[in-house]
Motif scaffolding. Sequence first.
Motif, PDB file in Angstrom:
ATOM      1  N   LEU A   1      -8.272   7.764   3.254  1.00 46.13           N
ATOM      2  CA  LEU A   1      -7.655   8.404   4.328  1.00 46.13           C
ATOM      3  C   LEU A   1      -8.426   8.724   5.649  1.00 46.13           C
ATOM      4  O   LEU A   1      -9.646   9.422   5.320  1.00 46.13           O
ATOM      5  N   LEU A   2      -8.461   8.306   6.789  1.00 40.22           N
ATOM      6  CA  LEU A   2      -9.362   8.619   7.739  1.00 40.22           C
ATOM      7  C   LEU A   2      -8.661  10.133   8.356  1.00 40.22           C
ATOM      8  O   LEU A   2      -7.500  10.405   8.253  1.00 40.22           O
ATOM      9  N   HIS A   3      -9.645  10.725   9.489  1.00 46.88           N
ATOM     10  CA  HIS A   3      -9.427  12.102   9.886  1.00 46.88           C
ATOM     11  C   HIS A   3      -8.014  11.880  10.687  1.00 46.88           C
ATOM     12  O   HIS A   3      -7.102  13.143  10.805  1.00 46.88           O
ATOM     13  N   ASP A   4      -7.565  10.704  11.332  1.00 48.90           N
ATOM     14  CA  ASP A   4      -6.236  10.725  12.045  1.00 48.90           C
ATOM     15  C   ASP A   4      -5.205  10.380  11.537  1.00 48.90           C
ATOM     16  O   ASP A   4      -4.215  10.103  12.079  1.00 48.90           O
ATOM     17  N   GLY A   5      -5.192  10.265  10.203  1.00 48.23           N
ATOM     18  CA  GLY A   5      -4.071   9.837   9.325  1.00 48.23           C
ATOM     19  C   GLY A   5      -4.000   8.341   8.930  1.00 48.23           C
ATOM     20  O   GLY A   5      -3.008   8.028   8.430  1.00 48.23           O
ATOM     21  N   SER A   6      -4.854   7.770   9.814  1.00 50.25           N
ATOM     22  CA  SER A   6      -4.996   5.992   9.569  1.00 50.25           C
ATOM     23  C   SER A   6      -5.543   5.862   8.118  1.00 50.25           C
ATOM     24  O   SER A   6      -6.256   6.632   7.500  1.00 50.25           O
ATOM     25  N   ILE A   7      -5.350   4.652   7.635  1.00 48.79           N
ATOM     26  CA  ILE A   7      -5.737   4.168   6.184  1.00 48.79           C
ATOM     27  C   ILE A   7      -6.660   2.730   6.311  1.00 48.79           C
ATOM     28  O   ILE A   7      -6.350   2.193   7.011  1.00 48.79           O
ATOM     29  N   SER A   8      -7.774   3.204   5.475  1.00 46.99           N
ATOM     30  CA  SER A   8      -8.678   1.938   5.548  1.00 46.99           C
ATOM     31  C   SER A   8      -8.689   1.521   3.842  1.00 46.99           C
ATOM     32  O   SER A   8      -8.866   2.486   2.999  1.00 46.99           O
ATOM     33  N   ARG A   9      -8.194   0.364   3.503  1.00 47.72           N
ATOM     34  CA  ARG A   9      -8.047  -0.151   2.281  1.00 47.72           C
ATOM     35  C   ARG A   9      -8.338  -1.511   1.991  1.00 47.72           C
ATOM     36  O   ARG A   9      -8.497  -2.126   2.882  1.00 47.72           O
ATOM     37  N   ILE A  10      -8.812  -1.671   0.839  1.00 44.48           N
ATOM     38  CA  ILE A  10      -9.001  -3.178   0.259  1.00 44.48           C
ATOM     39  C   ILE A  10      -7.659  -3.707  -0.120  1.00 44.48           C
ATOM     40  O   ILE A  10      -6.777  -3.311  -0.480  1.00 44.48           O
ATOM     41  N   GLY A  11      -7.475  -4.924   0.387  1.00 46.12           N
ATOM     42  CA  GLY A  11      -6.442  -5.656   0.618  1.00 46.12           C
ATOM     43  C   GLY A  11      -6.297  -6.646  -0.851  1.00 46.12           C
ATOM     44  O   GLY A  11      -7.164  -6.479  -1.809  1.00 46.12           O
ATOM     45  N   GLN A  12      -5.796  -7.784  -0.905  1.00 48.06           N
ATOM     46  CA  GLN A  12      -5.629  -8.701  -1.835  1.00 48.06           C
ATOM     47  C   GLN A  12      -6.369 -10.206  -1.682  1.00 48.06           C
ATOM     48  O   GLN A  12      -5.961 -10.893  -2.559  1.00 48.06           O
ATOM     49  N   LYS A  13      -7.119 -10.135  -0.619  1.00 49.73           N
ATOM     50  CA  LYS A  13      -7.750 -11.617  -0.408  1.00 49.73           C
ATOM     51  C   LYS A  13      -9.201 -11.479  -0.565  1.00 49.73           C
ATOM     52  O   LYS A  13      -9.754 -10.485  -0.433  1.00 49.73           O
ATOM     53  N   VAL A  14      -9.802 -12.640  -1.137  1.00 41.85           N
ATOM     54  CA  VAL A  14     -11.203 -12.483  -1.430  1.00 41.85           C
ATOM     55  C   VAL A  14     -11.538 -13.925  -0.795  1.00 41.85           C
ATOM     56  O   VAL A  14     -10.950 -15.013  -1.288  1.00 41.85           O
ATOM     57  N   VAL A  15     -12.741 -13.926  -0.125  1.00 43.46           N
ATOM     58  CA  VAL A  15     -13.441 -15.069   0.610  1.00 43.46           C
ATOM     59  C   VAL A  15     -14.856 -15.277  -0.353  1.00 43.46           C
ATOM     60  O   VAL A  15     -15.672 -14.592   0.017  1.00 43.46           O
TER      61      VAL A  15
END
Length: 307
Positions: free
Chosen positions: A187-201
């Motif tokens: 969780l970032l300070h402004d309420g945004s979210i940084s997360r790992i998804g489901q794709k791999v390259v």
Amino acid sequence: MFSPIIIDLLFRNFAPILLQITSRLRTVLSSHKGPDISTTLFLSERVLMGRALRRHLYDLYLPPKASDAVKLDRIQSLLFFPGFGIDHSAYADVASRISDNGIPVAVASLEPFRLAHKGLGGGMDDVKRLILLAGRDIVQHYKHVHKERQHSIIVEWALGGHSMGGYNALQLAEVLQSNDGKTPSVLLHDGSISRIGQKVVAWAAGTDIEGFPDLSHADSKLPLRVFILLASNDRFARISSHQQKHRILSKLPKKSRLDTIKGGNHSGFASYDKSSQEDIFNGLREISRESQHKAASFRTINFLLEK
């Protein structure tokens, strides 16, 4: 003070170990490759344009202001690990091509050893740190471009890499698969979210069947999707038979893809200086490096943006 006898014993017992460590370290450092001159100049231009940020742990390549990516509430991004011994800035050309199409790309710095390994900067804890810091940069960029849209957003990261970095991404996917469907999210300070998804390259990652991570058990909890991209003239990461291809695909989730760039080679996924002797490992490229970059970025973009 140590007596001469103790010093002699220490030397005789530990000198061989120190020599072995020194030898291996020398091998690692001698394998280091930096970006070529044109790529270094190109990266500097991108920084001046505000299209690239150079951080201690990564370089971040940002979409243009007019990109549709910065108008969305969910921004598809790519966290990319370099190949063995390769300076992360050597990926400036191809990472910029991907970012030009609306996908931010963070290329991890693995200094000083440049080995994509869980104990040397490529582990899941490192991933969490990277998506926190790079996610913060992306949100700041997004809100600077669209001042009228200040609500929280989701930065969703695909895991990727080249050669050893691609293999590291596959190993991280195996960790995600065994984590009961839970992926790292901060969780970032402004309420945004940084997360790992489901794709791999994975570009030009190892194709050894026995060492290839088994990702075939991805289920509804974490429906992983994997894109394996190879080059036909690569003499390291190559598929030599239909049986080998079938066995690799059997280790991947159902919605995975395996593709090959015709005429490309191992080093052609990045922009670094190499000696002629390395062609034994890289293979001879029959297309221009720019053509290989274009093919790699185009196919990767299509994979990342498709629903």
